[in-house]
Motif scaffolding. Sequence first.
Motif, PDB file in Angstrom:
ATOM      1  N   GLN A  83       5.860  15.764 -11.874  1.00 31.15           N
ATOM      2  CA  GLN A  83       5.246  14.687 -11.097  1.00 31.15           C
ATOM      3  C   GLN A  83       4.572  13.651 -11.997  1.00 31.15           C
ATOM      4  O   GLN A  83       4.620  12.445 -11.722  1.00 31.15           O
ATOM      5  CB  GLN A  83       4.229  15.260 -10.106  1.00 31.15           C
ATOM      6  CG  GLN A  83       4.841  15.931  -8.885  1.00 31.15           C
ATOM      7  CD  GLN A  83       5.531  14.920  -7.969  1.00 31.15           C
ATOM      8  OE1 GLN A  83       5.326  13.727  -8.048  1.00 31.15           O
ATOM      9  NE2 GLN A  83       6.373  15.433  -7.075  1.00 31.15           N
ATOM     10  N   ILE A  86       7.173  11.424 -13.233  1.00 31.12           N
ATOM     11  CA  ILE A  86       7.602  10.525 -12.158  1.00 31.12           C
ATOM     12  C   ILE A  86       6.613   9.369 -12.018  1.00 31.12           C
ATOM     13  O   ILE A  86       7.001   8.188 -11.930  1.00 31.12           O
ATOM     14  CB  ILE A  86       7.750  11.298 -10.834  1.00 31.12           C
ATOM     15  CG1 ILE A  86       8.951  12.259 -10.905  1.00 31.12           C
ATOM     16  CG2 ILE A  86       7.924  10.331  -9.660  1.00 31.12           C
ATOM     17  CD1 ILE A  86       9.073  13.193  -9.720  1.00 31.12           C
ATOM     18  N   HIS A  87       5.332   9.688 -12.015  1.00 32.15           N
ATOM     19  CA  HIS A  87       4.316   8.643 -11.875  1.00 32.15           C
ATOM     20  C   HIS A  87       4.276   7.718 -13.094  1.00 32.15           C
ATOM     21  O   HIS A  87       3.895   6.546 -12.975  1.00 32.15           O
ATOM     22  CB  HIS A  87       2.945   9.276 -11.640  1.00 32.15           C
ATOM     23  CG  HIS A  87       2.800   9.912 -10.293  1.00 32.15           C
ATOM     24  ND1 HIS A  87       2.961   9.210  -9.110  1.00 32.15           N
ATOM     25  CD2 HIS A  87       2.538  11.192  -9.921  1.00 32.15           C
ATOM     26  CE1 HIS A  87       2.799  10.018  -8.076  1.00 32.15           C
ATOM     27  NE2 HIS A  87       2.549  11.231  -8.538  1.00 32.15           N
ATOM     28  N   GLY A  89       6.933   6.755 -14.552  1.00 30.29           N
ATOM     29  CA  GLY A  89       8.168   5.989 -14.512  1.00 30.29           C
ATOM     30  C   GLY A  89       9.253   6.511 -15.423  1.00 30.29           C
ATOM     31  O   GLY A  89      10.270   5.834 -15.646  1.00 30.29           O
ATOM     32  N   THR A  91      11.117   9.259 -14.895  1.00 28.77           N
ATOM     33  CA  THR A  91      12.191   9.757 -14.035  1.00 28.77           C
ATOM     34  C   THR A  91      11.790   9.519 -12.589  1.00 28.77           C
ATOM     35  O   THR A  91      10.591   9.392 -12.292  1.00 28.77           O
ATOM     36  CB  THR A  91      12.447  11.262 -14.275  1.00 28.77           C
ATOM     37  OG1 THR A  91      13.519  11.707 -13.432  1.00 28.77           O
ATOM     38  CG2 THR A  91      11.213  12.099 -13.975  1.00 28.77           C
ATOM     39  N   TYR A  92      12.752   9.404 -11.708  1.00 31.06           N
ATOM     40  CA  TYR A  92      12.409   9.285 -10.291  1.00 31.06           C
ATOM     41  C   TYR A  92      13.083  10.357  -9.445  1.00 31.06           C
ATOM     42  O   TYR A  92      12.847  10.454  -8.250  1.00 31.06           O
ATOM     43  CB  TYR A  92      12.691   7.887  -9.737  1.00 31.06           C
ATOM     44  CG  TYR A  92      14.037   7.290 -10.076  1.00 31.06           C
ATOM     45  CD1 TYR A  92      15.105   7.397  -9.218  1.00 31.06           C
ATOM     46  CD2 TYR A  92      14.211   6.578 -11.252  1.00 31.06           C
ATOM     47  CE1 TYR A  92      16.330   6.823  -9.514  1.00 31.06           C
ATOM     48  CE2 TYR A  92      15.429   5.995 -11.568  1.00 31.06           C
ATOM     49  CZ  TYR A  92      16.475   6.127 -10.699  1.00 31.06           C
ATOM     50  OH  TYR A  92      17.686   5.561 -11.013  1.00 31.06           O
ATOM     51  N   THR A 175      19.714   8.558  -4.116  1.00 31.71           N
ATOM     52  CA  THR A 175      19.609   8.458  -5.569  1.00 31.71           C
ATOM     53  C   THR A 175      20.795   9.117  -6.256  1.00 31.71           C
ATOM     54  O   THR A 175      21.391   8.549  -7.186  1.00 31.71           O
ATOM     55  CB  THR A 175      18.304   9.113  -6.054  1.00 31.71           C
ATOM     56  OG1 THR A 175      17.193   8.409  -5.489  1.00 31.71           O
ATOM     57  CG2 THR A 175      18.197   9.073  -7.571  1.00 31.71           C
ATOM     58  N   THR A 249      15.851  12.167 -18.029  1.00 28.18           N
ATOM     59  CA  THR A 249      15.555  13.297 -17.156  1.00 28.18           C
ATOM     60  C   THR A 249      15.968  14.612 -17.800  1.00 28.18           C
ATOM     61  O   THR A 249      15.246  15.614 -17.698  1.00 28.18           O
ATOM     62  CB  THR A 249      16.255  13.112 -15.797  1.00 28.18           C
ATOM     63  OG1 THR A 249      15.788  11.896 -15.203  1.00 28.18           O
ATOM     64  CG2 THR A 249      15.959  14.268 -14.864  1.00 28.18           C
ATOM     65  N   THR A 301      11.022  14.642  -6.253  1.00 22.45           N
ATOM     66  CA  THR A 301      10.737  13.210  -6.242  1.00 22.45           C
ATOM     67  C   THR A 301       9.243  13.016  -5.995  1.00 22.45           C
ATOM     68  O   THR A 301       8.495  13.987  -5.822  1.00 22.45           O
ATOM     69  CB  THR A 301      11.524  12.482  -5.134  1.00 22.45           C
ATOM     70  OG1 THR A 301      10.964  12.818  -3.857  1.00 22.45           O
ATOM     71  CG2 THR A 301      13.001  12.860  -5.160  1.00 22.45           C
ATOM     72  N   PHE A 302       8.798  11.752  -5.924  1.00 24.68           N
ATOM     73  CA  PHE A 302       7.378  11.492  -5.686  1.00 24.68           C
ATOM     74  C   PHE A 302       6.957  11.943  -4.294  1.00 24.68           C
ATOM     75  O   PHE A 302       5.768  12.134  -4.020  1.00 24.68           O
ATOM     76  CB  PHE A 302       7.067  10.005  -5.887  1.00 24.68           C
ATOM     77  CG  PHE A 302       7.505   9.115  -4.759  1.00 24.68           C
ATOM     78  CD1 PHE A 302       6.598   8.703  -3.788  1.00 24.68           C
ATOM     79  CD2 PHE A 302       8.821   8.681  -4.666  1.00 24.68           C
ATOM     80  CE1 PHE A 302       6.997   7.880  -2.751  1.00 24.68           C
ATOM     81  CE2 PHE A 302       9.226   7.865  -3.627  1.00 24.68           C
ATOM     82  CZ  PHE A 302       8.311   7.457  -2.668  1.00 24.68           C
TER      83      PHE A 302
END
Length: 325
Positions: A83, A86-87, A89, A91-92, A175, A249, A301-302
């Motif tokens: 996470q 992800i935050h 940026g 990986t999403y 995605t 990723t 994911t987020f």
Amino acid sequence: MHKKENIRVQMNELGRLNQAFVFIINFEADHALIFSPDDSSQLLWQTRQAGNFETAKTKTTTMQWEIDPVAFSAYQQGFSRVQQHIHNGDTYLLNYTQPTAVKTNLSLEEIFHESQARYKVLLKDRFVCFSPEIFVQIEAGKISSFPMKGTMDATLPNAKEHLLNDSKELAEHHTIVDLIRNDLSLVAENVTVEKFRYLERLKTNRRDLWQVSSKISGQLPQNYTECIGDIVYKLLPAGSICGAPKKKTVEIIKATEGYKRGFYTGVFGYFDGKNLDSCVLIRYIEKQENQLVYKSGGGVTFLSDAKSEYEELVKKVYVPLKDKD
């Protein structure tokens, strides 16, 4: 020559000669095995239309099945690191996996014969896989991929509707479809999404599951058999079991999971001299000394919730058993 280059060149040469072969490539795409399709001394396998073994009669004994998944607290630590990426940026979407110790009264070979799946692979004394997920298929120059993203217990009320309407699952599926479309564009022209988010029901030894897939296709060049190794390696690793953007990723996966995937989430394929059928090596049990280990996971994911993702990882620790006669 590097091992990876050896295998890629060997696949190209076999393709140029229109010679049939089967192959297994690991997740990191740095180790691979190639076999004659008829060689059953080390490898047993089955695709939709071919195989190298005679179907064994299923047993009447009940399968014993005990699982010991990684503790939620340990899973949550890795999930939190994902996470954070992800935050930041980095990986999403990231497919986060972990190993689960299993105990059963069946051997790997018995599990292979007892299971029912679109693809089955047994590398003797090393692993068994009963995969529902196609990697790519090539038929008469048309290449197709069928990414699988989205799983739900089929016994839950309105399970199909909940799965298809879940915003997290929808975003994740969008995605992966976009990633696979871009991947296929590296090797093919006129790439299109033919079917978007269709459901398949899977029968397992623990519960039935709904899974969601899509179909993306493109047209290969006329000489595609001569570069079959190039085509396969350009598409590795499979987008559905790493995430996006793919290169970064994969780096995060290696740094976060804390174990080696090995052949798990790699690919198996059968090339008949013209056409190719292949699968992603998921739903996978590996022998580690005297312990069996089942490797599973899911996309983060987020929008993901750690508890829900952990429960999905555990739900995927199953064997799709044949119906008894």
